[in-house]
Structure formats: structure tokens, C-alpha cells
Scaffold this motif. Structure first.
Motif, mmCIF file in Angstrom:
data_model
loop_
_atom_site.group_PDB
_atom_site.id
_atom_site.type_symbol
_atom_site.label_atom_id
_atom_site.label_comp_id
_atom_site.label_asym_id
_atom_site.label_seq_id
_atom_site.Cartn_x
_atom_site.Cartn_y
_atom_site.Cartn_z
ATOM 1 N N TYR A 1 0.847 -1.203 0.000
ATOM 2 C CA TYR A 1 0.000 0.000 0.000
ATOM 3 C C TYR A 1 0.879 1.248 0.000
ATOM 4 O O TYR A 1 1.816 1.358 0.798
ATOM 5 N N ALA A 2 0.575 2.170 -0.902
ATOM 6 C CA ALA A 2 1.346 3.415 -1.012
ATOM 7 C C ALA A 2 0.632 4.498 -0.213
ATOM 8 O O ALA A 2 -0.474 4.912 -0.570
ATOM 9 N N TYR A 3 1.282 4.939 0.874
ATOM 10 C CA TYR A 3 0.714 5.977 1.745
ATOM 11 C C TYR A 3 0.950 7.332 1.077
ATOM 12 O O TYR A 3 2.081 7.795 0.956
ATOM 13 N N ASP A 4 -0.136 7.938 0.634
ATOM 14 C CA ASP A 4 -0.007 9.136 -0.207
ATOM 15 C C ASP A 4 0.749 10.270 0.469
ATOM 16 O O ASP A 4 1.465 11.029 -0.198
ATOM 17 N N HIS A 5 0.638 10.407 1.784
ATOM 18 C CA HIS A 5 1.336 11.500 2.466
ATOM 19 C C HIS A 5 2.859 11.336 2.409
ATOM 20 O O HIS A 5 3.593 12.317 2.565
ATOM 21 N N ASP A 6 3.297 10.110 2.173
ATOM 22 C CA ASP A 6 4.745 9.862 2.085
ATOM 23 C C ASP A 6 5.252 10.013 0.659
ATOM 24 O O ASP A 6 6.466 10.013 0.430
ATOM 25 N N ALA A 7 4.342 10.138 -0.294
ATOM 26 C CA ALA A 7 4.738 10.196 -1.699
ATOM 27 C C ALA A 7 5.107 11.611 -2.098
ATOM 28 O O ALA A 7 4.729 12.595 -1.460
ATOM 29 N N GLU A 8 5.907 11.709 -3.164
ATOM 30 C CA GLU A 8 6.243 13.013 -3.722
ATOM 31 C C GLU A 8 4.956 13.733 -4.129
ATOM 32 O O GLU A 8 4.069 13.140 -4.731
ATOM 33 N N ASP A 9 4.833 15.005 -3.766
ATOM 34 C CA ASP A 9 3.649 15.819 -4.083
ATOM 35 C C ASP A 9 2.395 15.338 -3.357
ATOM 36 O O ASP A 9 1.285 15.756 -3.693
ATOM 37 N N GLY A 10 2.547 14.404 -2.377
ATOM 38 C CA GLY A 10 1.390 13.911 -1.637
ATOM 39 C C GLY A 10 0.434 13.117 -2.504
ATOM 40 O O GLY A 10 -0.771 13.052 -2.215
ATOM 41 N N GLY B 1 -0.501 7.988 -6.938
ATOM 42 C CA GLY B 1 -0.907 7.531 -8.266
ATOM 43 C C GLY B 1 -1.337 6.078 -8.286
ATOM 44 O O GLY B 1 -1.416 5.455 -9.352
ATOM 45 N N ALA B 2 -1.639 5.508 -7.122
ATOM 46 C CA ALA B 2 -2.038 4.097 -7.043
ATOM 47 C C ALA B 2 -3.414 3.884 -7.671
ATOM 48 O O ALA B 2 -4.197 4.829 -7.847
ATOM 49 N N ASN B 3 -3.699 2.637 -7.983
ATOM 50 C CA ASN B 3 -5.001 2.276 -8.533
ATOM 51 C C ASN B 3 -5.965 1.922 -7.399
ATOM 52 O O ASN B 3 -5.645 1.105 -6.544
ATOM 53 N N PHE C 1 -3.340 15.956 -11.431
ATOM 54 C CA PHE C 1 -3.243 14.593 -10.903
ATOM 55 C C PHE C 1 -3.144 13.568 -12.024
ATOM 56 O O PHE C 1 -2.482 12.532 -11.874
ATOM 57 N N ALA C 2 -3.790 13.831 -13.149
ATOM 58 C CA ALA C 2 -3.699 12.903 -14.280
ATOM 59 C C ALA C 2 -2.265 12.846 -14.807
ATOM 60 O O ALA C 2 -1.755 11.763 -15.148
ATOM 61 N N ARG C 3 -1.591 14.013 -14.845
ATOM 62 C CA ARG C 3 -0.192 14.024 -15.291
ATOM 63 C C ARG C 3 0.700 13.283 -14.305
ATOM 64 O O ARG C 3 1.594 12.512 -14.706
ATOM 65 N N LEU C 4 0.461 13.498 -12.996
ATOM 66 C CA LEU C 4 1.264 12.796 -11.980
ATOM 67 C C LEU C 4 1.025 11.290 -12.042
ATOM 68 O O LEU C 4 1.968 10.490 -11.912
ATOM 69 N N ARG C 5 -0.224 10.890 -12.249
ATOM 70 C CA ARG C 5 -0.539 9.460 -12.311
ATOM 71 C C ARG C 5 0.183 8.811 -13.499
ATOM 72 O O ARG C 5 0.742 7.715 -13.365
ATOM 73 N N ALA C 6 0.163 9.510 -14.620
ATOM 74 C CA ALA C 6 0.861 8.965 -15.799
ATOM 75 C C ALA C 6 2.358 8.876 -15.550
ATOM 76 O O ALA C 6 3.017 7.902 -15.947
ATOM 77 N N LYS C 7 2.897 9.870 -14.827
ATOM 78 C CA LYS C 7 4.318 9.865 -14.520
ATOM 79 C C LYS C 7 4.675 8.726 -13.581
ATOM 80 O O LYS C 7 5.650 7.995 -13.795
ATOM 81 N N ARG C 8 3.863 8.528 -12.514
ATOM 82 C CA ARG C 8 4.138 7.454 -11.549
ATOM 83 C C ARG C 8 4.041 6.089 -12.234
ATOM 84 O O ARG C 8 4.863 5.210 -11.993
ATOM 85 N N ASN C 9 2.996 5.914 -13.028
ATOM 86 C CA ASN C 9 2.769 4.607 -13.663
ATOM 87 C C ASN C 9 3.827 4.285 -14.707
ATOM 88 O O ASN C 9 4.061 3.116 -15.025
ATOM 89 N N SER C 10 4.457 5.319 -15.280
ATOM 90 C CA SER C 10 5.478 5.046 -16.267
ATOM 91 C C SER C 10 6.834 4.713 -15.615
ATOM 92 O O SER C 10 7.719 4.249 -16.286
#
Length: 435
Positions: free
Chosen positions: A382-391, A394-396, A426-435
Motif C-alpha cells: 500500500y502506497a501511503y499518499d502523504h509519504d509520496a512526492e507531491d502527496g 498515483g495508485a489504482n 493529478f492525471a499528469r502525476l498518475r501517468a508519470k508514476r505509472n510510467s
């Protein structure tokens, strides 16, 4: 009184007759208005010219000629005219009507059965007409002020053509007034504005106009009356409004669409029409709040709060003062930026939920309070969003294997313009994380 076995009995003409009865048309060409059903290429004209008159349902407000047209149709087709009212007619009476029509048919005479207020018959009574319509014992002409789609059985509607009769416009009413003056051999003692006011008082009802004319011509008047003098002597008739019928739904539809169309003047007009008709302001408060949620949404998040505040103000002040708060909310909604993006997204989510209703959430977002659940992979990675870059991780968060739907599509209006920027970010960040 109407004879159940025949037409209206002829009584000796010894007393005064109402003006509406004296001016009753003797042929269809004399009917005022209703060109949509009586014009050269209109349904009734075509039916009569082809000799194929079918069962009919006349749908329209009072005083527009439903009974008169039915009577004239019987005359034009040499059918025996029988008139009944659903209010005063029970099952035993109907059986007598059908039996008399059957005997009449055996003797070579058809029957046009005119049923006033046909929507007042229940389902079983309406079903009773069907065999007699099908075997030709009667040609049914029903009259109703309510929407036949809701009030009449599908079986009856499938065997009859619905014709809509409209309220008379001012030109029609003026023509009717001129005929009345000719019949009475007396001009209305009114100046121009007063005459127009009299026509408006009739509110599209020809019978009501003739009743008003009878009152006015009975007055002893020197010269002519102006609009104010007429208003002093005559009470304006109440507007046609049924809080549970078509008028209710038609007017709330007009109000809602006026708000959606950003027209505060039209919105206030329909709001006032409903209040004048006796509508409960609490119903209007609820519907106004619904407009804020459905048609404005997050384009102006304050709209919903303003509606709730106006509703609360009405509850504290009551009528008529509290209605002004509702009017203010209505004007605010009409001028607010519009968006149904959340409304559409919600409907799309409901459709997706129905299609994928048994899919479990992905295991990485499930809690694992027991060792067994941890062994099953609950909460793993599980990816804890507060610990991620930019909060933002990008998880599903949709079920595994489900294609990600694009539900919420904010518009470029009002506050949703800002929300669209966030969504795109957020769509740009999600695409960046997933790539």
C-alpha cells in the motif's frame, strides 16, 4: 341531465338559456380555435373526409370545446350521441349504456359515446369499454384534463387516438366576444384596455369568457368602463393549477429549465405562478435546492449553501415574508455558472457499479487486522499518499482488472475551472508514476 340511453333530452324552450349554450356551434366549421385538430389537413378533418373516424381522447383544459366537438362529430357521422360523466356514472349505468348501444347497433344505428372526465374511471371500469370498442358497439370519445399517458389504461390508449386541445388565445377569445355581442345585440361597455383585461381574465377558457360577458352586459353603465373600473366590479378568476396534476409538473419543469437557462426573470415568473396557484413553498424550497445540486454543482459550491439558508429562513419567517428568501436563492441560481459534471459522473458511477458490482477492491487498499489476512496479501505494497512526492501516489483504487473509467469531467466555468486544473495535474502525476 343526460339520458343514459340517448342524447340530452330536448326540453321546452320556455326559460332563458345561458349565453354559452346559445352560442354553441352547429357545425365543426364554426368552432373557434383548435386548428391543430380541425384545420384542412388536421386529424379530424382527414378522418371525416375518409369516412374513418376512430375512437378518440380529447386532452385539454376546461372550456376549449371538447364536448362541443364530440357532439358535432356525432352529427357529422350520423351517430347517436350519448354523453356521460365518469364522476356520476357507475358500473350498472355503464352496463345500461352498452346494452342500449348494442340494441341500437342491431337496428342499424351507431353510437358515439362521449365520456367526460374519463380519467376518473378506475382501471376495471376503463377495461369495461374495450370489448364494446373492439366489436363496434360504441365509438368512444373521452375527454380529460389530465395527461392520458398517466391516467388512462394502455389498452384504451392503444385503441384510441389522443388529440390535444389547446387553451384559446386572445385572438380566439376576441372572436368569441364578437359573436357574443352579435347574439346579445349589444356591445360590451368597455374601453380597449378593459376589453383586453376581460379576455385575459378568461385565461383561455371560452366558457368562462361567455359567463363574464353575461355579467358585464347585465350592468347598467353610462358610457364605457376602464380597466380599473372593470377590476373593481369583477374578480379575476383563479389560475388553473392542480398541485398534483399536469399543471404542477409542467410549471416546475418550466421553473427548473428557466434556472438552467440562466434566466432570472422567467425563473421568478414561474416561481410566482406556482405560489399563486397555492403550491407549498417547502416543496419549492426542496426543488430549488435540487437545482443547485444538479445544474450548478461545483461550478459554484456556495449555491447549495445559499439554497439551504433560504430554506431555513423560510421556515423561520413563514409566508409570505419567507418566500422572498426563496426568490433570492432562485435569482442566485439562475445567474450562477452551470455544471452538471458531478451529476453525470454520479450517474456514470452508478452504471459502472451495476456492471461490476461483484468485483472486490484491490488487496493493497484493504486493511489486514489478522495474520491470515496479511498472508492473503491484504494491505501489501500500500502506497501511503502523504509519504509520496507531491502527496500523491498515483495508485489504482479500482478493482483489479477493471478499466479505469473517466467519470468526472469538470467544465471550464466557475469554480470547476480550478477543479479541472487539479484533475489534469493529478492525471499528469498518475501517468508519470505509472510510467
Amino acid at each position: 341531465m343526460t339520458d343514459l340511453f340517448g342524447s340530452v333530452p330536448t326540453a321546452p324552450d320556455t326559460g332563458p338559456r345561458p349565453l354559452a349554450d346559445r352560442l354553441r356551434p352547429q357545425k365543426l366549421s364554426e368552432v373557434i380555435g383548435q386548428r391543430q385538430v380541425l384545420g384542412p389537413e388536421a386529424p379530424l378533418t382527414v378522418m371525416l373526409s375518409s369516412g374513418a373516424l376512430s375512437s378518440l381522447v380529447f386532452w385539454g383544459p376546461p372550456g376549449v370545446g371538447k364536448t362541443t366537438i364530440a357532439r358535432l362529430l356525432a352529427h357529422e357521422t350520423d351517430l347517436h350521441f350519448v354523453q356521460i360523466s365518469a364522476i356520476f356514472t357507475g358500473v350498472p349505468d355503464l352496463k345500461k349504456v352498452f346494452e342500449a348501444a348494442r340494441i341500437r347497433r342491431q337496428n342499424g344505428q351507431g353510437t358515439l359515446l362521449f365520456v367526460d372526465e374519463i380519467h376518473r374511471f378506475n382501471k376495471a371500469q376503463q377495461d369495461g369499454f374495450l370489448p364494446h370498442m373492439e366489436d363496434g358497439t360504441i365509438l368512444l370519445v373521452g375527454a380529460t384534463t389530465e395527461n392520458p399517458s398517466f391516467e388512462l389504461n394502455a389498452a384504451v390508449l392503444s385503441r384510441a387516438q389522443v388529440l390535444v386541445l389547446e387553451r384559446l388565445d386572445l385572438k380566439d377569445l376576441e372572436l368569441l366576444a364578437q359573436r357574443a355581442e352579435q347574439e346579445l345585440d349589444k356591445a360590451l361597455p368597455l374601453d380597449g384596455p378593459a376589453r383586453e383585461a376581460l379576455l385575459e381574465m378568461a385565461d383561455g377558457d371560452g366558457r368562462a369568457l361567455l359567463n363574464l360577458i353575461e355579467q358585464v352586459t347585465a350592468w347598467t353603465v353610462e358610457g364605457t368602463l376602464d380597466k380599473d373600473a372593470l377590476a373593481t366590479r369583477l374578480m379575476r378568476r383563479a389560475a388553473q393549477y392542480d398541485k398534483s396534476g399536469d399543471a404542477h409538473y409542467n410549471l416546475i419543469s418550466a421553473l427548473h429549465k428557466s434556472v438552467r437557462g440562466s434566466d432570472p426573470d422567467a425563473s421568478l415568473y414561474w416561481f410566482a405562478r406556482m405560489l399563486e396557484g397555492g403550491e407549498d413553498p417547502r416543496y419549492l424550497a426542496r426543488r430549488i435546492t435540487r437545482m443547485a445540486v444538479e445544474d450548478i454543482g461545483l461550478a459554484d459550491p456556495q449555491a447549495q449553501s445559499i439554497c439551504l439558508q433560504s430554506w431555513e429562513t423560510y421556515e423561520r419567517l413563514g409566508s409570505p415574508e419567507g418566500e422572498l428568501a426563496l426568490a433570492q436563492a432562485l435569482v442566485y441560481l439562475a445567474l450562477a455558472p452551470k455544471s452538471n459534471a458531478t451529476y453525470n459522473a454520479y450517474k456514470g458511477a452508478r452504471r459502472s457499479a451495476k456492471q461490476t458490482g461483484s468485483h472486490p477492491p484491490p488487496k493493497h487498499i484493504l486493511n489486514a487486522p489478522t495474520a491470515l489476512m496479511k498472508d492473503q496479501g491484504y494491505g501489501k505494497d500500500y502506497a501511503y499518499d502523504h509519504d509520496a512526492e507531491d502527496g500523491f501516489s498515483g495508485a489504482n483504487y479500482f478493482p483489479d482488472g477493471m478499466e479505469r473509467p473517466d467519470l468526472y469531467q469538470p467544465v471550464e466555468r466557475g469554480f470547476e475551472r480550478e477543479l479541472k486544473k487539479r484533475l489534469d495535474y493529478f492525471a499528469r502525476l498518475r501517468a508519470k508514476r505509472n510510467s
